[in-house]
Design a protein around this motif. Structure first.
Motif, PDB file in Angstrom:
ATOM      1  N   GLU A 199       0.851  -1.194   0.000  1.00 54.34           N
ATOM      2  CA  GLU A 199       0.000   0.000   0.000  1.00 54.34           C
ATOM      3  C   GLU A 199       0.880   1.236   0.000  1.00 54.34           C
ATOM      4  O   GLU A 199       1.972   1.230   0.559  1.00 54.34           O
ATOM      5  N   TYR A 200       0.421   2.260  -0.675  1.00 55.41           N
ATOM      6  CA  TYR A 200       1.111   3.547  -0.635  1.00 55.41           C
ATOM      7  C   TYR A 200       0.087   4.669  -0.626  1.00 55.41           C
ATOM      8  O   TYR A 200      -1.055   4.478  -1.021  1.00 55.41           O
ATOM      9  N   HIS A 201       0.529   5.819  -0.153  1.00 55.48           N
ATOM     10  CA  HIS A 201      -0.327   6.999  -0.093  1.00 55.48           C
ATOM     11  C   HIS A 201       0.125   7.944  -1.196  1.00 55.48           C
ATOM     12  O   HIS A 201       1.318   8.182  -1.366  1.00 55.48           O
ATOM     13  N   TYR A 202      -0.808   8.477  -1.975  1.00 57.02           N
ATOM     14  CA  TYR A 202      -0.456   9.427  -3.028  1.00 57.02           C
ATOM     15  C   TYR A 202      -1.134  10.768  -2.770  1.00 57.02           C
ATOM     16  O   TYR A 202      -2.169  10.837  -2.130  1.00 57.02           O
ATOM     17  N   ARG A 203      -0.504  11.822  -3.280  1.00 55.62           N
ATOM     18  CA  ARG A 203      -1.061  13.165  -3.167  1.00 55.62           C
ATOM     19  C   ARG A 203      -0.679  13.934  -4.426  1.00 55.62           C
ATOM     20  O   ARG A 203       0.487  14.025  -4.778  1.00 55.62           O
ATOM     21  N   TYR A 204      -1.686  14.463  -5.124  1.00 51.49           N
ATOM     22  CA  TYR A 204      -1.456  15.263  -6.327  1.00 51.49           C
ATOM     23  C   TYR A 204      -1.301  16.731  -5.953  1.00 51.49           C
ATOM     24  O   TYR A 204      -1.715  17.152  -4.869  1.00 51.49           O
ATOM     25  N   GLU A 205      -0.713  17.499  -6.868  1.00 54.22           N
ATOM     26  CA  GLU A 205      -0.567  18.936  -6.630  1.00 54.22           C
ATOM     27  C   GLU A 205      -1.912  19.619  -6.416  1.00 54.22           C
ATOM     28  O   GLU A 205      -2.005  20.621  -5.727  1.00 54.22           O
ATOM     29  N   SER A 206      -2.965  19.034  -7.000  1.00 54.34           N
ATOM     30  CA  SER A 206      -4.308  19.598  -6.860  1.00 54.34           C
ATOM     31  C   SER A 206      -4.858  19.453  -5.440  1.00 54.34           C
ATOM     32  O   SER A 206      -5.865  20.051  -5.094  1.00 54.34           O
ATOM     33  N   GLY A 207      -4.192  18.621  -4.631  1.00 53.54           N
ATOM     34  CA  GLY A 207      -4.664  18.379  -3.278  1.00 53.54           C
ATOM     35  C   GLY A 207      -5.369  17.045  -3.120  1.00 53.54           C
ATOM     36  O   GLY A 207      -5.584  16.578  -2.010  1.00 53.54           O
ATOM     37  N   ARG A 208      -5.754  16.443  -4.233  1.00 54.24           N
ATOM     38  CA  ARG A 208      -6.399  15.127  -4.172  1.00 54.24           C
ATOM     39  C   ARG A 208      -5.388  14.109  -3.661  1.00 54.24           C
ATOM     40  O   ARG A 208      -4.229  14.097  -4.060  1.00 54.24           O
ATOM     41  N   GLU A 209      -5.845  13.243  -2.761  1.00 52.63           N
ATOM     42  CA  GLU A 209      -4.968  12.225  -2.209  1.00 52.63           C
ATOM     43  C   GLU A 209      -5.748  10.974  -1.880  1.00 52.63           C
ATOM     44  O   GLU A 209      -6.978  10.974  -1.835  1.00 52.63           O
ATOM     45  N   GLY A 210      -5.032   9.887  -1.695  1.00 48.85           N
ATOM     46  CA  GLY A 210      -5.680   8.628  -1.369  1.00 48.85           C
ATOM     47  C   GLY A 210      -4.657   7.536  -1.139  1.00 48.85           C
ATOM     48  O   GLY A 210      -3.449   7.756  -1.174  1.00 48.85           O
ATOM     49  N   ASP A 211      -5.149   6.345  -0.909  1.00 51.80           N
ATOM     50  CA  ASP A 211      -4.312   5.166  -0.704  1.00 51.80           C
ATOM     51  C   ASP A 211      -4.616   4.164  -1.799  1.00 51.80           C
ATOM     52  O   ASP A 211      -5.763   4.061  -2.256  1.00 51.80           O
TER      53      ASP A 211
END
Length: 80
Positions: free
Chosen positions: A21-33
């Motif tokens: 599992e990893y956590h991601y975050r876009y420059e737009s602020g959207r994030e998730g696992d």
């Protein structure tokens, strides 16, 4: 896959089994696992997900019958 990834299997939705599992975050602020690698046994094909992509497996990919995008590899089943 559990041996190779050294991760525990986890259901991601109704049909994908993911490992790691990893956590991601876009420059737009959207994030998730999301999972690192996984598979989905489907009626028409077995779909393999490798989130790092398949670029390092070019030689192997040339031998397989498949349709590929960056991170998803559906392997078609032959009908008899």
């Amino acid at each position: 896959m559990k041996q190779v990834t050294k991760g525990k299997p986890k259901m991601w939705g109704p049909s994908i089994i993911g490992f790691g599992e990893y956590h991601y975050r876009y420059e737009s602020g959207r994030e998730g696992d999301w999972f690192l690698t996984g598979f989905s046994p489907r009626k028409q094909n077995l779909t393999i997900y490798i989130m790092a992509g398949f670029a390092q497996y070019d030689d192997l990919m040339k031998k397989a019958r498949h349709v590929q995008n960056r991170q998803v590899l559906p392997i078609r089943q032959e009908t008899r």
